[in-house]
Write a protein that holds these residues in place. Structure first.
Motif, mmCIF file in Angstrom:
data_model
loop_
_atom_site.group_PDB
_atom_site.id
_atom_site.type_symbol
_atom_site.label_atom_id
_atom_site.label_comp_id
_atom_site.label_asym_id
_atom_site.label_seq_id
_atom_site.Cartn_x
_atom_site.Cartn_y
_atom_site.Cartn_z
ATOM 1 N N ARG A 31 4.849 -0.450 -8.306
ATOM 2 C CA ARG A 31 3.676 -0.443 -9.175
ATOM 3 C C ARG A 31 3.647 -1.725 -10.007
ATOM 4 O O ARG A 31 4.682 -2.296 -10.335
ATOM 5 C CB ARG A 31 3.702 0.785 -10.079
ATOM 6 C CG ARG A 31 3.495 2.091 -9.304
ATOM 7 C CD ARG A 31 3.675 3.289 -10.206
ATOM 8 N NE ARG A 31 5.049 3.405 -10.683
ATOM 9 C CZ ARG A 31 5.425 4.259 -11.627
ATOM 10 N NH1 ARG A 31 4.539 5.057 -12.190
ATOM 11 N NH2 ARG A 31 6.681 4.320 -12.009
ATOM 12 N N LEU A 32 2.448 -2.147 -10.390
ATOM 13 C CA LEU A 32 2.309 -3.426 -11.080
ATOM 14 C C LEU A 32 2.718 -3.352 -12.544
ATOM 15 O O LEU A 32 3.132 -4.347 -13.124
ATOM 16 C CB LEU A 32 0.865 -3.922 -10.966
ATOM 17 C CG LEU A 32 0.426 -4.259 -9.543
ATOM 18 C CD1 LEU A 32 -1.039 -4.649 -9.523
ATOM 19 C CD2 LEU A 32 1.277 -5.379 -8.978
ATOM 20 N N GLY B 124 -1.753 -9.917 -7.619
ATOM 21 C CA GLY B 124 -1.230 -8.586 -7.428
ATOM 22 C C GLY B 124 0.123 -8.614 -6.763
ATOM 23 O O GLY B 124 0.996 -9.412 -7.110
ATOM 24 N N LEU B 125 0.318 -7.736 -5.795
ATOM 25 C CA LEU B 125 1.628 -7.588 -5.181
ATOM 26 C C LEU B 125 2.028 -8.792 -4.334
ATOM 27 O O LEU B 125 1.190 -9.400 -3.666
ATOM 28 C CB LEU B 125 1.626 -6.346 -4.287
ATOM 29 C CG LEU B 125 1.781 -4.999 -5.000
ATOM 30 C CD1 LEU B 125 1.429 -3.869 -4.044
ATOM 31 C CD2 LEU B 125 3.201 -4.833 -5.502
ATOM 32 N N TYR C 137 3.443 -9.120 -1.248
ATOM 33 C CA TYR C 137 3.706 -8.234 -0.109
ATOM 34 C C TYR C 137 4.871 -8.717 0.734
ATOM 35 O O TYR C 137 5.667 -7.902 1.225
ATOM 36 C CB TYR C 137 2.438 -8.088 0.743
ATOM 37 C CG TYR C 137 1.326 -7.363 0.043
ATOM 38 C CD1 TYR C 137 1.305 -5.975 -0.019
ATOM 39 C CD2 TYR C 137 0.289 -8.061 -0.579
ATOM 40 C CE1 TYR C 137 0.288 -5.299 -0.678
ATOM 41 C CE2 TYR C 137 -0.728 -7.401 -1.232
ATOM 42 C CZ TYR C 137 -0.732 -6.021 -1.284
ATOM 43 O OH TYR C 137 -1.732 -5.353 -1.933
ATOM 44 N N CYS D 199 3.518 3.052 -5.085
ATOM 45 C CA CYS D 199 2.621 2.017 -5.609
ATOM 46 C C CYS D 199 1.411 2.674 -6.251
ATOM 47 O O CYS D 199 1.145 3.860 -6.077
ATOM 48 C CB CYS D 199 2.179 1.053 -4.504
ATOM 49 S SG CYS D 199 0.920 1.717 -3.416
ATOM 50 N N THR E 132 -7.224 -4.488 -6.338
ATOM 51 C CA THR E 132 -6.928 -3.254 -5.622
ATOM 52 C C THR E 132 -5.850 -3.503 -4.577
ATOM 53 O O THR E 132 -5.927 -4.474 -3.819
ATOM 54 C CB THR E 132 -8.197 -2.726 -4.939
ATOM 55 O OG1 THR E 132 -9.208 -2.519 -5.933
ATOM 56 C CG2 THR E 132 -7.927 -1.418 -4.221
ATOM 57 N N PRO E 133 -4.843 -2.648 -4.509
ATOM 58 C CA PRO E 133 -3.784 -2.854 -3.508
ATOM 59 C C PRO E 133 -4.317 -2.752 -2.079
ATOM 60 O O PRO E 133 -5.320 -2.087 -1.810
ATOM 61 C CB PRO E 133 -2.794 -1.711 -3.802
ATOM 62 C CG PRO E 133 -3.095 -1.266 -5.192
ATOM 63 C CD PRO E 133 -4.548 -1.494 -5.386
ATOM 64 N N ASP E 134 -3.623 -3.396 -1.163
ATOM 65 C CA ASP E 134 -3.925 -3.308 0.261
ATOM 66 C C ASP E 134 -3.112 -2.140 0.821
ATOM 67 O O ASP E 134 -1.939 -2.279 1.170
ATOM 68 C CB ASP E 134 -3.545 -4.624 0.954
ATOM 69 C CG ASP E 134 -3.944 -4.657 2.419
ATOM 70 O OD1 ASP E 134 -4.125 -3.580 3.015
ATOM 71 O OD2 ASP E 134 -4.066 -5.770 2.973
ATOM 72 N N LEU F 99 0.594 -1.861 2.785
ATOM 73 C CA LEU F 99 1.694 -1.116 2.190
ATOM 74 C C LEU F 99 2.244 -0.079 3.165
ATOM 75 O O LEU F 99 3.457 0.146 3.236
ATOM 76 C CB LEU F 99 1.224 -0.439 0.902
ATOM 77 C CG LEU F 99 1.019 -1.368 -0.295
ATOM 78 C CD1 LEU F 99 0.237 -0.657 -1.389
ATOM 79 C CD2 LEU F 99 2.353 -1.863 -0.838
#
Length: 442
Positions: free
Chosen positions: A131-132, A165-166, A168, A185, A193-195, A199
């Motif tokens: 998580r961010l 963001g992340l 990856y 996550c 927004t996460p992918d 993930l």
């Protein structure tokens, strides 16, 4: 001869027999517990007289607390048929999120997450927390390793707020090395927004279960503006009071992996077994069912779409005004703004003085987190979003740091507060009878 009758028109006859029930309860509360009644009225007044831009500060649709209040809590008498409100809530959850399995829990997101992890993990299993801006999962007997993100270019603060963001690639390398049982996550307010597909690929490569918390994006998923993560994640969690206009409650969802083998049963069976230990009471189930009913309407979809466009306009206007917008903008409802260093410690309090209620970004007390969900619910569009950014900038320019505190210029306080009130009067909360109107009625 026609007789003229002056005065107030007779109130319309209620269309629901529950109206008398809830009204009588409110009158009893006012007469027998005036202190609590006053606190509740004051809470309504805060929402009516301030523009709430706080993350997760979206109040419930007026019909949701009515549903909660009308549901009679307690066990059914012997021989009675169980009240089907929980089944209705689960059915609507499956429809809203495109899920094959849904459980309704009487918790907020963090408690629901803890329940899910407790169901999935054996003692000693490792959770890779991606998580961010996470808080620690409430599982002291499990090992948790937090992935450090490329937020500030070094990955030292773990917030991911300054970048896209992340990381990856870094996450995939770490997951392959530590081989977690669960990859976790989501759950945090973040403009990017996460992918979820990526993930899932990382989780598969590491042999992990992917658990996603979409509490801060649930409205976008239900409205169809964001592809549902339910078939990417093994388990998806959503709180009904964070982005959705509901009361306290949580959903635990599974999609195409509902029949995935898990600890001697299926994933759906395992989740249902744990959910049955803390079933929702009738008021919670009624509130969850109602908020999902609201979220499935065309009007709600239109509201969420307007909110997304307005939030993007808000970020763009902040940039035009010379403010630093972290991540360069937003693709959802959250905008992160970094005030000048001299006023950053006092920015939130100063904005509160003029009726703009904001949050600080998780892990970054120098950054303001603005959630445009409530403004979009009121009907704010792109024009109003630009005006909000201008008012925030005007208020911050009037902040003067002194003696370890601050002072807001009186003219700034009066002018910005007046402008905020004008916006609130122009865009009142929908389907809401203001307590201020009630107080001013003779």
């Amino acid at each position: 001869m026609v007789e003229l009758r002056l005065g107030r028109p007779a109130p319309p006859r209620p269309v629901s027999p529950l109206a008398a029930f809830t009204a009588a309860g409110a009158d009893v509360l006012a007469a027998e517990d005036p202190h609590l009644h006053g606190l509740l009225c004051a809470e309504h007044a805060v929402r009516e007289e301030n523009l709430v831009l706080r993350v997760g500060g979206h109040g419930p649709d007026a019909s949701v607390p009515a549903a909660c209040a009308a549901a009679l809590a307690g066990r059914e008498p012997p021989g009675a048929v169980a009240w089907p409100g929980g089944q209705l809530a689960a059915e609507r959850a499956r429809t809203a999120f495109g899920a094959a399995h849904a459980d309704v829990l009487p918790h907020s997101g963090p408690e629901a997450l803890a329940a899910v992890l407790d169901a999935l993990l054996e003692p000693g299993d490792l959770v890779l927390d991606a998580r961010l801006a996470p808080g620690p999962p409430r599982l002291p007997d499990r090992r948790v390793e937090q992935h450090l993100l490329a937020g500030d270019g070094t990955g030292s603060d773990g917030t991911g707020l300054d970048g896209s963001g992340l990381d990856y690639d870094g996450l995939a390398a770490l997951a392959g090395r530590v081989r977690p049982a669960v990859l976790l996550c989501g759950g945090e307010p973040h403009p990017v927004t996460p992918d979820f597909a990526r993930l899932r690929s990382i989780a598969n490569s590491a042999g992990a279960l992917l658990v996603v918390d979409v509490s801060h994006l649930a409205g976008f998923v239900v409205a169809g503006l964001l592809a549902t993560p339910v078939d990417h994640a093994h388990v998806t969690i959503a709180c009904t009071a964070t982005h959705l206009p509901g009361a306290r409650g949580a959903l635990v969802l599974a999609g195409r992996d509902a029949r995935h083998p898990a600890r001697g049963t299926t994933l759906a069976g395992l989740l249902a077994e744990h959910a049955a230990r803390t079933p929702p009471d009738p008021p919670t189930a009624a509130g969850v069912a109602r908020v999902l009913g609201v979220a499935l309407t065309d009007g709600y979809r239109e509201q969420v779409g307007r909110t997304a466009l307005a939030a993007a306009e808000l970020a763009a206007e902040f940039t035009l005004l010379g403010h630093r917008v972290l991540t360069g903008g937003t693709d959802n409802h959250v905008v992160l703004v970094e005030p000048e260093a001299a006023v950053a410690p006092f920015a939130g309090d100063a904005l509160g003085e003029v009726g703009l209620v904001v949050d600080r970004a998780p892990g970054r007390p120098d950054v303001l987190a603005l959630d445009f969900t409530t403004a979009g619910w009121r009907g704010f569009g792109r024009t109003e979003a630009r005006r909000v950014a201008q008012l925030v900038g005007e208020a911050l320019r009037g902040v003067r740091a002194r003696d370890g505190g601050y002072r807001l210029e009186p003219f700034t306080r009066l002018s910005v507060r007046d402008a905020v009130l004008r916006l609130l009067w122009q865009f009142p909360m929908p389907r809401h009878v203001p307590t201020t109107l009630w107080r001013n009625t003779p």
